[in-house]
Design an enzyme around this catalytic site. Structure first.
Site, PDB file in Angstrom:
ATOM      1  N   PRO A 174      -7.704 -13.337 -10.953  1.00 48.21           N
ATOM      2  CA  PRO A 174      -6.536 -14.166 -10.614  1.00 48.21           C
ATOM      3  C   PRO A 174      -5.545 -14.273 -11.781  1.00 48.21           C
ATOM      4  O   PRO A 174      -4.339 -14.222 -11.574  1.00 48.21           O
ATOM      5  CB  PRO A 174      -7.151 -15.526 -10.271  1.00 48.21           C
ATOM      6  CG  PRO A 174      -8.538 -15.212  -9.802  1.00 48.21           C
ATOM      7  CD  PRO A 174      -8.971 -14.002 -10.566  1.00 48.21           C
ATOM      8  N   ARG A 220      16.938  12.422  19.316  1.00 50.13           N
ATOM      9  CA  ARG A 220      17.875  11.318  19.523  1.00 50.13           C
ATOM     10  C   ARG A 220      19.318  11.820  19.574  1.00 50.13           C
ATOM     11  O   ARG A 220      19.766  12.503  18.640  1.00 50.13           O
ATOM     12  CB  ARG A 220      17.725  10.307  18.374  1.00 50.13           C
ATOM     13  CG  ARG A 220      18.719   9.176  18.373  1.00 50.13           C
ATOM     14  CD  ARG A 220      18.487   8.217  19.509  1.00 50.13           C
ATOM     15  NE  ARG A 220      19.380   7.064  19.424  1.00 50.13           N
ATOM     16  CZ  ARG A 220      19.514   6.186  20.409  1.00 50.13           C
ATOM     17  NH1 ARG A 220      18.833   6.334  21.540  1.00 50.13           N
ATOM     18  NH2 ARG A 220      20.325   5.156  20.267  1.00 50.13           N
ATOM     19  N   LEU A 271      15.799   6.289  11.975  1.00 45.43           N
ATOM     20  CA  LEU A 271      15.444   5.889  13.341  1.00 45.43           C
ATOM     21  C   LEU A 271      16.298   4.713  13.818  1.00 45.43           C
ATOM     22  O   LEU A 271      16.133   4.241  14.939  1.00 45.43           O
ATOM     23  CB  LEU A 271      13.957   5.519  13.441  1.00 45.43           C
ATOM     24  CG  LEU A 271      13.020   6.661  13.846  1.00 45.43           C
ATOM     25  CD1 LEU A 271      12.852   7.663  12.711  1.00 45.43           C
ATOM     26  CD2 LEU A 271      11.660   6.128  14.280  1.00 45.43           C
ATOM     27  N   GLY A 327      17.713   1.191  14.796  1.00 48.56           N
ATOM     28  CA  GLY A 327      17.032  -0.032  15.257  1.00 48.56           C
ATOM     29  C   GLY A 327      15.599   0.237  15.664  1.00 48.56           C
ATOM     30  O   GLY A 327      14.713  -0.606  15.474  1.00 48.56           O
ATOM     31  N   GLU A 332      -3.368  -0.146  -9.123  1.00 45.61           N
ATOM     32  CA  GLU A 332      -3.793   0.714 -10.260  1.00 45.61           C
ATOM     33  C   GLU A 332      -2.736   0.661 -11.370  1.00 45.61           C
ATOM     34  O   GLU A 332      -2.471   1.653 -12.055  1.00 45.61           O
ATOM     35  CB  GLU A 332      -4.119   2.135  -9.799  1.00 45.61           C
ATOM     36  CG  GLU A 332      -5.336   2.124  -8.881  1.00 45.61           C
ATOM     37  CD  GLU A 332      -6.183   3.368  -8.900  1.00 45.61           C
ATOM     38  OE1 GLU A 332      -6.116   4.131  -9.865  1.00 45.61           O
ATOM     39  OE2 GLU A 332      -6.940   3.547  -7.936  1.00 45.61           O
TER      40      GLU A 332
HETATM   41  C1  FAD Z   1      -3.715  -4.598  -1.850  1.00 49.71           C
HETATM   42  C2  FAD Z   1      -4.204  -4.589  -3.255  1.00 49.71           C
HETATM   43  C3  FAD Z   1      -5.366  -3.917  -3.585  1.00 49.71           C
HETATM   44  C4  FAD Z   1      -5.849  -3.932  -4.894  1.00 49.71           C
HETATM   45  N1  FAD Z   1      -7.052  -3.335  -5.179  1.00 49.71           N
HETATM   46  C5  FAD Z   1      -7.616  -3.530  -6.415  1.00 49.71           C
HETATM   47  C6  FAD Z   1      -8.963  -3.107  -6.664  1.00 49.71           C
HETATM   48  O1  FAD Z   1      -9.624  -2.508  -5.813  1.00 49.71           O
HETATM   49  N2  FAD Z   1      -9.503  -3.382  -7.880  1.00 49.71           N
HETATM   50  C7  FAD Z   1      -8.815  -4.041  -8.851  1.00 49.71           C
HETATM   51  O2  FAD Z   1      -9.367  -4.263  -9.932  1.00 49.71           O
HETATM   52  N3  FAD Z   1      -7.536  -4.457  -8.646  1.00 49.71           N
HETATM   53  C8  FAD Z   1      -6.930  -4.217  -7.444  1.00 49.71           C
HETATM   54  N4  FAD Z   1      -5.642  -4.671  -7.191  1.00 49.71           N
HETATM   55  C9  FAD Z   1      -4.918  -5.403  -8.260  1.00 49.71           C
HETATM   56  C10 FAD Z   1      -3.701  -4.692  -8.789  1.00 49.71           C
HETATM   57  O3  FAD Z   1      -4.070  -3.629  -9.612  1.00 49.71           O
HETATM   58  C11 FAD Z   1      -2.838  -5.764  -9.508  1.00 49.71           C
HETATM   59  O4  FAD Z   1      -2.260  -6.560  -8.488  1.00 49.71           O
HETATM   60  C12 FAD Z   1      -1.785  -5.166 -10.387  1.00 49.71           C
HETATM   61  O5  FAD Z   1      -2.372  -4.536 -11.501  1.00 49.71           O
HETATM   62  C13 FAD Z   1      -0.773  -6.216 -10.889  1.00 49.71           C
HETATM   63  O6  FAD Z   1      -1.382  -7.358 -11.358  1.00 49.71           O
HETATM   64  P1  FAD Z   1      -0.860  -8.801 -10.847  1.00 49.71           P
HETATM   65  O7  FAD Z   1      -0.860  -8.749  -9.358  1.00 49.71           O
HETATM   66  O8  FAD Z   1      -1.671  -9.845 -11.505  1.00 49.71           O
HETATM   67  O9  FAD Z   1       0.638  -8.872 -11.313  1.00 49.71           O
HETATM   68  P2  FAD Z   1       1.187  -9.363 -12.747  1.00 49.71           P
HETATM   69  O10 FAD Z   1       0.443  -8.664 -13.834  1.00 49.71           O
HETATM   70  O11 FAD Z   1       1.248 -10.835 -12.755  1.00 49.71           O
HETATM   71  O12 FAD Z   1       2.661  -8.774 -12.702  1.00 49.71           O
HETATM   72  C14 FAD Z   1       3.753  -9.434 -12.063  1.00 49.71           C
HETATM   73  C15 FAD Z   1       5.020  -8.662 -12.386  1.00 49.71           C
HETATM   74  O13 FAD Z   1       5.242  -8.672 -13.811  1.00 49.71           O
HETATM   75  C16 FAD Z   1       5.382  -7.345 -14.291  1.00 49.71           C
HETATM   76  N5  FAD Z   1       4.829  -7.242 -15.645  1.00 49.71           N
HETATM   77  C17 FAD Z   1       3.654  -7.729 -16.112  1.00 49.71           C
HETATM   78  N6  FAD Z   1       3.503  -7.412 -17.398  1.00 49.71           N
HETATM   79  C18 FAD Z   1       4.590  -6.692 -17.757  1.00 49.71           C
HETATM   80  C19 FAD Z   1       5.026  -6.066 -18.974  1.00 49.71           C
HETATM   81  N7  FAD Z   1       4.283  -6.074 -20.098  1.00 49.71           N
HETATM   82  N8  FAD Z   1       6.226  -5.433 -18.970  1.00 49.71           N
HETATM   83  C20 FAD Z   1       6.978  -5.370 -17.858  1.00 49.71           C
HETATM   84  N9  FAD Z   1       6.613  -5.925 -16.676  1.00 49.71           N
HETATM   85  C21 FAD Z   1       5.437  -6.574 -16.625  1.00 49.71           C
HETATM   86  C22 FAD Z   1       4.609  -6.485 -13.298  1.00 49.71           C
HETATM   87  O14 FAD Z   1       5.023  -5.132 -13.339  1.00 49.71           O
HETATM   88  C23 FAD Z   1       4.939  -7.176 -11.986  1.00 49.71           C
HETATM   89  O15 FAD Z   1       6.193  -6.726 -11.527  1.00 49.71           O
HETATM   90  C24 FAD Z   1      -5.113  -4.606  -5.913  1.00 49.71           C
HETATM   91  C25 FAD Z   1      -3.926  -5.272  -5.569  1.00 49.71           C
HETATM   92  C26 FAD Z   1      -3.477  -5.287  -4.276  1.00 49.71           C
HETATM   93  C27 FAD Z   1      -2.227  -6.061  -3.932  1.00 49.71           C
END
Ligand code: FAD
Length: 368
Positions: free
Chosen positions: A117, A257, A328, A330, A353
């Site tokens: 989280p 279309r 496409l 609407g 990733e």
């Molecule tokens: C559907 C889904 C499946 C996933 N599956 C997996 C999984 O199987 N295993 C796993 O471990 N994780 C998984 N993830 C996690 C995913 O890799 C993270 O959501 C992602 O790495 C971003 O982390 P965050 O969501 O905490 O965003 P944050 O790190 O809070 O980022 C929020 C924003 O701030 C930007 N940001 C943060 N730091 C910087 C920086 N230094 N410079 C510039 N911009 C920055 C980010 O680019 C983003 O735009 C999954 C996520 C989703 C949504």
């Protein structure tokens, strides 16, 4: 031949369920069954552990062709590779035998638990802990956003074993779904890839034998990052497939279309859009395949190429799918046609990733 085989299987057995899987946000069981029956669910597992022994490029082709019809289903071969690659790269011979065999046979899928989280882009800021207790490690903590959580039997889990050392104090473990103290959160309600379950994974005093550690103590974060160098290319493959699906659909649509008395594909404005879409897609494909070759040979510039392929292909997929919806009109904006699903599915490839901002950080640190 591989592409033709996977395309035929994907069109016959996976595509017919793709809209319902999205609409009902349900796991694509038909896809898992079809992929497993054809030995395509975890193609990367080496032959010596009972797998198909596909190289990185062949794995890309499989994921690309499945994603072309259903992005959610393409997460089956992709995340099986992501979850198990730490074992392939750094695991002991015993761990490899114990877990890669069942994965290859289709007895259990693998997930990858890095994010938390409060630790996303800054993954080394994780709080999940593993504490040694004799011949056991005891894990406590929460992982978030775990793809295929609850469905997978096996989980590669990164946890802090020495809080003083930050990334060098993180170790990797294999945790089984059946281990006491493992439980899962409610499925996330997502914009796209709705058929791929994304859930929290909870570890409440999970006691596992010490030989479930992957590699040496303190090497877990390095293994996790090394894994991503290879598997970001599979996300690029997913992006290519989604974009190809959208381009193929739009190409057919503009011939059918009619407006102003002729097919809209006769208008140069429409032709130019399709040309740009195909050009971007092909550029992304070439970069992805080059990165896959580097992954296979573990070349020095793999880190740059893995990040570049993932970033470029996912940005291209977002543009191409958005343009497909545009072509496409609407109709593209409704769920009666598949391109809005592809546009929603494409978005995740820019986020997971490592977000595309993070990919740019990785590229800048590893300029060729
Ligand atoms: C559907 C889904 C499946 C996933 N599956 C997996 C999984 O199987 N295993 C796993 O471990 N994780 C998984 N993830 C996690 C995913 O890799 C993270 O959501 C992602 O790495 C971003 O982390 P965050 O969501 O905490 O965003 P944050 O790190 O809070 O980022 C929020 C924003 O701030 C930007 N940001 C943060 N730091 C910087 C920086 N230094 N410079 C510039 N911009 C920055 C980010 O680019 C983003 O735009 C999954 C996520 C989703 C949504």
């Amino acid at each position: 031949m591989l592409r033709e085989t996977v395309r035929a299987l994907a069109e016959a057995k996976i595509a017919p369920h793709a809209a319902a899987v999205d609409e009902e946000a349900r796991f694509p069981q038909e896809a898992l069954d079809a992929l497993t029956a054809a030995d395509l669910h975890a193609v990367h597992v080496p032959e010596s552990y009972g797998g198909a022994g596909a190289d990185a490029l062949a794995t890309v082709l499989v994921i690309e062709e499945v994603a072309r019809v259903c992005a959610s289903s393409s997460l089956i071969p992709a995340v099986n590779k992501l979850g198990s690659l730490p074992v392939v790269l750094s695991g002991s011979e015993e761990l490899k035998k114990k877990y890669l065999g069942p994965l290859a046979k289709g007895d259990g899928m693998f997930s990858y638990c890095l994010s938390e989280p409060d630790a996303g882009s800054d993954a080394a800021g994780m709080k999940t802990k593993a504490v040694r207790d004799g011949d056991f490690w005891v894990l406590n903590g929460v992982k978030r956003w775990i793809t295929n959580a609850g469905v997978s039997e096996y989980y590669t889990v990164m946890a802090v074993t020495d809080p003083e050392k930050r990334s060098k104090g993180i170790s990797a473990f294999v945790v089984e779904k059946g281990d006491e103290g493992v439980s899962f959160g409610a499925p996330e309600k997502k914009l796209g890839i709705k058929g791929s379950p994304t859930r929290e994974v909870y570890f409440d005093n999970v006691r596992i034998p010490a030989d479930r550690m992957i590699g040496a103590e303190g090497t877990g974060f390095a293994t996790a990052m090394k894994t991503l160098d290879h598997t970001r290319i599979t996300i690029a493959a997913q992006a290519l497939g989604i974009a190809q699906g959208a381009l193929d659909y739009a190409k057919g649509y503009v011939q059918e279309r009619k407006q102003f008395g002729k097919p809209i594909g006769d208008f140069q404005g429409v032709q130019f859009m399709l040309a740009d879409m195909a050009m971007k897609l092909e550029a992304a494909r070439q970069l992805t395949y080059a990165a896959a070759a580097k992954s296979e040979r573990v070349e020095n510039d793999l880190t740059f190429f893995g990040a570049a392929a993932k970033c470029y292909a996912s940005d291209a997929a977002m543009e191409i799918t958005t343009d497909a919806v545009q072509l496409l009109g609407g109709y593209g904006y409704t769920r009666d046609y598949p391109v809005e699903r592809m546009m929603r599915d494409a978005k995740i490839t820019q986020i997971y990733e490592g977000t595309n901002q993070v990919q740019r950080i990785v590229m800048a640190r590893n300029l060729p």
